[in-house]
Design a protein around this motif. Sequence first.
Motif, PDB file in Angstrom:
ATOM      1  N   LEU A 179     -46.131  63.376  46.878  1.00 22.25           N
ATOM      2  CA  LEU A 179     -46.487  63.972  48.153  1.00 22.25           C
ATOM      3  C   LEU A 179     -45.257  64.323  48.994  1.00 22.25           C
ATOM      4  N   GLU A 180     -44.304  63.404  49.094  1.00 22.32           N
ATOM      5  CA  GLU A 180     -43.123  63.672  49.912  1.00 22.32           C
ATOM      6  C   GLU A 180     -42.282  64.803  49.329  1.00 22.32           C
ATOM      7  N   LYS A 225     -43.999  67.998  50.212  1.00 24.28           N
ATOM      8  CA  LYS A 225     -43.733  68.353  51.620  1.00 24.28           C
ATOM      9  C   LYS A 225     -42.358  68.992  51.749  1.00 24.28           C
ATOM     10  N   ARG A 233     -41.211  72.638  52.932  1.00 20.51           N
ATOM     11  CA  ARG A 233     -40.386  72.565  54.146  1.00 20.51           C
ATOM     12  C   ARG A 233     -41.238  72.228  55.368  1.00 20.51           C
ATOM     13  N   LEU A 234     -42.175  71.304  55.175  1.00 18.04           N
ATOM     14  CA  LEU A 234     -43.027  70.870  56.288  1.00 18.04           C
ATOM     15  C   LEU A 234     -42.335  69.800  57.112  1.00 18.04           C
ATOM     16  N   GLY A 235     -42.644  69.765  58.362  1.00 18.43           N
ATOM     17  CA  GLY A 235     -42.197  68.689  59.230  1.00 18.43           C
ATOM     18  C   GLY A 235     -40.784  68.824  59.735  1.00 18.43           C
ATOM     19  N   ASP A 262     -43.691  63.882  61.788  1.00 17.54           N
ATOM     20  CA  ASP A 262     -44.639  63.907  60.674  1.00 17.54           C
ATOM     21  C   ASP A 262     -45.619  62.762  60.862  1.00 17.54           C
ATOM     22  N   GLU A 272     -51.771  66.104  57.689  1.00 17.25           N
ATOM     23  CA  GLU A 272     -52.147  67.012  56.604  1.00 17.25           C
ATOM     24  C   GLU A 272     -52.078  66.352  55.232  1.00 17.25           C
ATOM     25  N   ASP A 273     -51.768  65.071  55.169  1.00 18.23           N
ATOM     26  CA  ASP A 273     -51.549  64.419  53.879  1.00 18.23           C
ATOM     27  C   ASP A 273     -52.746  64.542  52.940  1.00 18.23           C
ATOM     28  N   LEU A 275     -52.845  68.095  51.555  1.00 19.58           N
ATOM     29  CA  LEU A 275     -51.771  68.331  50.599  1.00 19.58           C
ATOM     30  C   LEU A 275     -52.020  67.576  49.298  1.00 19.58           C
ATOM     31  N   HIS A 304     -52.003  76.105  49.087  1.00 22.38           N
ATOM     32  CA  HIS A 304     -51.772  75.831  50.507  1.00 22.38           C
ATOM     33  C   HIS A 304     -51.688  77.129  51.308  1.00 22.38           C
TER      34      HIS A 304
END
Length: 199
Positions: free
Chosen positions: A16-17, A20, A24-26, A31, A35-36, A39, A164
Amino acid sequence: MMLIEQTTLPAAALPLERFKAHLRLGTGFTDDGAEDALLEAFLRAAIAAIEGRTAKVLLARSFTWVVSGWREGMREALPLAPVTRIAELRLLDRHGTVCVCESGTYRLERDINYPRLAAAGMLLPTIPPGGSAEIDFDAGFGPDWNSVPPDLCQAVFLLAAHFHENRHAAGTGDFHMPFGVLALTDRWRRLRLTAGGEA
């Protein structure tokens, strides 16, 4: 023939990380993990699609394959790869009576594309008329994301990112796998040699 997935991917096994970071989220924002769940769903969908296209299990899981007859008497190609272990082979008669086969009567022929259940002697155990065989096996590149080949990792991220980015158009039914995903997965696909051959 029927394939049953006996174990599911735990959330902790999903990258997951890394996904992300790929999106390029957060950046510059807090954070809060809002949205976890979404995703994670995209990652699971992408993994399932890549596994379906390649017949490769990315992260280790257990399966049961049910067949009503052997294609060959000496060996049987398994539907997924890479297979790491055959846990058990059972024969069921037409009434559902179960006979567990001795582990010394069969073995695993390892292969990155076509792993096989093979007879330890001349022939695989005979499936009773009207009955079936159940093969419990473990498959997958490994228990964590670091075990997955880099090109398949990238294919999952590209496809999950595609899901997404196009999430509002998901209901249109007009899905095309992105070219980059096709290019990354082509070398992992199984080839159909003949109508009755490997698939």
